[in-house]
Design a protein around this motif. Structure first.
Motif, PDB file in Angstrom:
ATOM      1  N   ARG A 281       1.046  -1.204  -0.084  1.00  0.00           N
ATOM      2  CA  ARG A 281      -0.001   0.037   0.248  1.00  0.00           C
ATOM      3  C   ARG A 281       0.789   1.364  -0.120  1.00  0.00           C
ATOM      4  N   ARG A 282       2.128   1.250   0.412  1.00  0.00           N
ATOM      5  CA  ARG A 282       2.788   2.268   0.827  1.00  0.00           C
ATOM      6  C   ARG A 282       4.270   2.090  -0.132  1.00  0.00           C
ATOM      7  N   SER A 283       4.175   2.567  -1.208  1.00  0.00           N
ATOM      8  CA  SER A 283       5.488   2.600  -2.087  1.00  0.00           C
ATOM      9  C   SER A 283       6.485   3.290  -1.662  1.00  0.00           C
ATOM     10  N   ASP A 284       6.449   4.152  -0.799  1.00  0.00           N
ATOM     11  CA  ASP A 284       7.499   5.178  -0.238  1.00  0.00           C
ATOM     12  C   ASP A 284       8.347   4.389   0.664  1.00  0.00           C
ATOM     13  N   LEU A 285       7.648   3.243   1.295  1.00  0.00           N
ATOM     14  CA  LEU A 285       8.528   2.565   2.395  1.00  0.00           C
ATOM     15  C   LEU A 285       9.011   1.380   1.675  1.00  0.00           C
ATOM     16  N   HIS A 286      10.688   1.714   1.612  1.00  0.00           N
ATOM     17  CA  HIS A 286      11.480   0.751   0.857  1.00  0.00           C
ATOM     18  C   HIS A 286      11.715  -0.465   1.582  1.00  0.00           C
ATOM     19  N   GLU A 287      11.827  -0.397   3.131  1.00  0.00           N
ATOM     20  CA  GLU A 287      11.968  -1.576   3.961  1.00  0.00           C
ATOM     21  C   GLU A 287      11.091  -1.849   5.007  1.00  0.00           C
ATOM     22  N   GLY A 288      10.702  -2.737   5.287  1.00  0.00           N
ATOM     23  CA  GLY A 288       9.855  -2.943   6.446  1.00  0.00           C
ATOM     24  C   GLY A 288      10.363  -3.428   7.851  1.00  0.00           C
ATOM     25  N   LEU A 289       9.643  -4.023   8.647  1.00  0.00           N
ATOM     26  CA  LEU A 289      10.001  -4.619   9.938  1.00  0.00           C
ATOM     27  C   LEU A 289      10.594  -5.879   9.566  1.00  0.00           C
ATOM     28  N   ARG A 290      11.388  -6.357  10.654  1.00  0.00           N
ATOM     29  CA  ARG A 290      12.318  -7.649  10.539  1.00  0.00           C
ATOM     30  C   ARG A 290      12.033  -8.571  11.760  1.00  0.00           C
TER      31      ARG A 290
END
Length: 405
Positions: A281-290
């Motif tokens: 949904r959020r193309s501006d977020l290039h990396e998420g949680l780990r």
């Protein structure tokens, strides 16, 4: 000769800092990886701050004061909790602002909070959703000369707690206003009970309704503070809530507070899937949680070809939202540790203290091997442990983290 064992020596999964996870720790053990943990804390704090909101992580996920401290040091506004007892535990470990996203019911629980409110530095808020509770709280705290901050919970039909209509919210606000011992400080909702094919639309509509109610309550002069709190968000849909609050300029008139909790440890199951949806949904977020949380255990028995019994069970790991996920196999005592991929194996069932695992072709195991497992739904893994082990990249124990369930 007699000897006395310390509590640390007999607690499940306990270990002293400086020892090796693969050589010196009695397994099973709850393991937290420092690099992923620190990344998650930074990531969510930045996400929420960039959204113009404040973060009050839901502490019931871990009930681990060492994690509360890290979250607050990173910029969290406060800690969300679910019960009076959890609140008291957090207070005992230095937390001085609590948003209890639940109703405060029962005079013993009210008494616990009244004791804490004797400290003027303690900032506390709880939810109300029924006139009976409002009356009980008003009477109890008035008798003690204490003013209690409350927020109205707004829910959905068929969901969990909360007023079921906007009209109920408005009527409840008026009931609060006639109680001198209660101060209406905001409005709260929980979107995680909205499901189905049109969940995204439903959540956005719910958030819009929450903001609309907050505006009306403020326009009617029913809040006791100039900038009331508006809060929602679990660990799956926080991006939608943040967008909705921001789009409706909620942070202009209100203090917007988001409350995800599972992000701190993340998982290999339901929240991994939810995070993929957030990134879609959020193309501006290039990396998420780990994923930072694992449970480690020994291969206990190899009674049949292609079948292993693991010394890990329902008393050690969540099983309500998916079974443990095999990740890596380590040879016990071999340092530096090197993990071999065993993700092709599969846990098929868990008993009290055993897990059944099919062994994939090409995977060779021996009794005593160590396997790391990912989990689904960290809340119900944390609460099975009194201690978690924070480890570094070498799998050396850095810190023993106490839980307070």
């Amino acid at each position: 000769m007699s000897s006395v064992l310390t509590n640390a020596a007999v607690e499940k999964g306990a270990a002293q800092p400086g020892v090796s996870l693969v050589r010196d720790v009695s397994l099973p053990a709850l393991v937290l990886h420092r690099a992923a943990l620190e990344h998650n804390i930074r990531w969510m704090q930045k996400f929420v701050s960039d959204s113009g909101a404040e973060l009050a992580p839901h502490g019931k996920t871990s009930m681990t004061p060492a994690l509360f401290r890290r979250q607050l040091e990173a910029g969290a506004w406060g800690i969300t909790l679910a019960t009076a007892v959890q609140t008291r535990a957090a207070y005992a470990h230095g937390v001085r602002r609590v948003l209890m996203a639940n109703q405060l019911v029962g005079t013993p629980n009210m008494g616990l909070i009244a004791e804490l409110l004797a400290d003027p530095a303690f900032d506390f808020y709880c939810m109300v959703d029924h006139p009976d509770n409002v009356a009980d709280l008003g009477q109890f705290f008035a008798a003690r000369g204490v003013r209690l901050n409350v927020m109205i919970e707004y829910g959905v039909v068929g969901g969990r707690c909360g007023c079921r209509s906007e009209q109920e919210v408005l009527e409840l606000a008026k009931a609060i206003q006639v109680q001198p011992a209660l101060a209406l400080c905001g409005i709260e909702g929980y979107e995680g009970v909205i499901h189905g094919d049109h969940a995204v639309t439903g959540i956005r509509e719910f958030a819009a309704s929450l903001v609309r109610l907050a505006v009306q309550l403020q326009d009617d002069g029913l809040f006791a503070i100039d900038k009331p709190i508006i809060t929602a968000s679990g660990s799956a849909w926080y991006d939608l809530i943040a967008e909705s609050f921001e789009a409706q300029n909620a942070q202009g008139r209100f203090l917007s507070v988001l409350r995800p909790g599972s992000y701190v440890a993340h998982d290999h199951g339901i929240y991994k899937e939810a995070q993929c949806c957030v990134l879609d949904r959020r193309s501006d977020l290039h990396e998420g949680l780990r994923p930072a949380l694992e449970v480690w255990a020994h291969v206990q028995s190899l009674p049949e070809p292609g079948f292993a019994v693991i010394a890990l069970g329902k008393r050690d790991v969540a099983y309500d939202a998916g079974l443990p996920v095999p990740l890596l196999r380590y040879k016990p005592g071999v340092v530096p540790a090197k993990g071999d991929d065993v993700s092709a194996c599969k846990v098929t069932a868990v008993m009290d203290q055993h897990a059944f695992m099919t062994v994939a072709p090409g995977v060779e195991l021996r009794v005593g091997d160590i396997i790391s497992f990912g989990t689904s739904h960290p809340c119900l893994t944390f609460d099975k442990w009194r201690t978690g082990l924070l480890v570094d990249e070498r799998l050396d124990v850095l810190e023993s983290m106490e839980t307070c369930f």
